[in-house]
Motif scaffolding. Structure first.
Motif, mmCIF file in Angstrom:
data_model
loop_
_atom_site.group_PDB
_atom_site.id
_atom_site.type_symbol
_atom_site.label_atom_id
_atom_site.label_comp_id
_atom_site.label_asym_id
_atom_site.label_seq_id
_atom_site.Cartn_x
_atom_site.Cartn_y
_atom_site.Cartn_z
ATOM 1 N N SER A 5 1.101 5.893 -0.111
ATOM 2 C CA SER A 5 0.291 6.876 0.083
ATOM 3 C C SER A 5 0.430 8.216 -1.144
ATOM 4 O O SER A 5 0.340 9.181 -1.024
ATOM 5 C CB SER A 5 0.685 7.747 1.411
ATOM 6 N N THR A 15 0.341 9.627 -4.631
ATOM 7 C CA THR A 15 -0.699 9.876 -5.499
ATOM 8 C C THR A 15 -0.192 9.424 -7.081
ATOM 9 O O THR A 15 0.698 9.782 -7.599
ATOM 10 C CB THR A 15 -0.958 11.427 -5.683
ATOM 11 N N SER A 18 -5.707 8.490 -7.699
ATOM 12 C CA SER A 18 -5.856 7.779 -6.348
ATOM 13 C C SER A 18 -4.701 8.186 -5.530
ATOM 14 O O SER A 18 -3.411 8.510 -6.086
ATOM 15 C CB SER A 18 -5.837 6.359 -6.276
ATOM 16 N N ASN A 19 -4.809 8.717 -4.187
ATOM 17 C CA ASN A 19 -4.036 8.928 -3.293
ATOM 18 C C ASN A 19 -3.544 7.869 -2.542
ATOM 19 O O ASN A 19 -3.081 7.788 -1.390
ATOM 20 C CB ASN A 19 -4.011 10.256 -2.580
ATOM 21 N N HIS A 20 -4.324 6.618 -2.618
ATOM 22 C CA HIS A 20 -4.156 5.408 -1.644
ATOM 23 C C HIS A 20 -4.047 4.342 -2.551
ATOM 24 O O HIS A 20 -4.929 3.216 -2.634
ATOM 25 C CB HIS A 20 -5.125 5.154 -0.604
ATOM 26 N N PRO A 43 0.919 -1.171 -0.028
ATOM 27 C CA PRO A 43 0.031 -0.023 -0.011
ATOM 28 C C PRO A 43 0.850 1.301 0.000
ATOM 29 O O PRO A 43 1.930 1.367 0.702
ATOM 30 C CB PRO A 43 -0.652 -0.143 1.243
#
Length: 276
Positions: free
Chosen positions: A154, A156, A169-171, A152
């Protein structure tokens, strides 16, 4: 003088390679038990990317006869998972396996090699079910020197096609897989493009069975793993794009140019043919 590990790995590709495993390997086709062994080997024919299982002939539950299939010359290129098993790249004898009244044409191969003299290499796709211990195996045997790291992030991630936003997406979840480009998986809610399910599916030995999507002007551009295998469970329900020819931005910066895929690097190095 330092050496890139990938260069060491590729240096052995022209050779017939093997690796013993202590894993119990069972092969079934419906009610038929074809093989059950704790003495299997992983075998890579020359220029094969993925291995096949070889089992001692003594651990087969099948009779062997000369192959009823015509021989197929191995293409003069890297032999990816789509290359038929029957396209052998080293000297040896192809055989049929006979279990009861069922014949598996060309499903075995005896390489001409003293270390593998008592073994038979089996065609993974010729049989319905393979098990490593009690786990079902998919697509092909796993390479013990191949890693798939699911992480995973963080950061972008923004994916565009000719300036048109497809997803942001930022995750995201990033997949780092040996000799392959990084793949960026994003939640479906972060996909802007209208996705239409397609009929295509595929199997990965490490991630499981994938379903595909198309979008306007792009066929089978994205995929998802509805029920990923252990080790890839964070990918459940996420979507990845075949972004090799798309524009990908990481934290607002264009992604670095993709390095040549393993097949391209190998073919270029050894003067073999490969597709553009």
């Amino acid at each position: 003088m330092s050496t890139k590990v990938q260069d060491l790995i590729f240096g052995g590709f022209p050779l017939l390679r093997y690796e013993p495993t202590e894993m119990r390997v069972r092969v079934r086709d419906g009610e038929l038990l074809v093989a059950d062994t704790v003495r299997a080997m992983l075998v890579w024919e020359p220029r094969r990317i993925v291995p096949s299982y070889a089992v001692p002939v003594a651990d087969l539950r099948a009779g062997l006869t000369a192959s009823s299939l015509p021989s197929i010359p191995a293409p003069d290129r890297i032999l990816d998972p789509g290359t038929p098993f029957a396209a052998h790249s080293c000297p040896g004898e192809a055989v049929d396996l006979v279990v009861g009244r069922t014949r598996f044409a060309g499903a075995g191969f005896r390489p001409e090699d003293t270390e593998l003299a008592s073994y038979l290499v089996l065609d993974f796709r010729a049989f319905e079910e393979w098990y490593g211990e009690d786990d079902r195996l998919f697509a092909h045997p796993r390479d013990p020197y191949h890693r798939v790291d699911v992480r995973p992030s963080s950061r972008t991630v923004r994916i565009e096609a000719d300036g048109v936003l497809l997803a942001e997406s930022n995750h995201p979840v990033l997949v780092f897989e040996t000799s392959l480009p990084t793949r960026y998986y994003v939640p479906l809610d972060d996909v802007v493009a209208e996705l239409t399910p397609s009929e295509r599916t595929s199997e990965c030995a490490y991630k499981g069975r994938a379903s595909y999507f198309s979008t306007a002007g792009y066929r089978d551009l994205a995929w998802t793993y509805p029920a990923p295998l252990d080790g890839a469970t964070p990918l459940a329900g996420l979507v990845a794009f075949l972004d090799d020819k798309l524009d990908v931005f990481i934290d607002g910066e264009p992604r670095r140019a993709l390095s040549a895929p393993a097949a391209g690097l190998f073919n270029d190095r050894f003067g073999l043919k490969h597709d553009a």
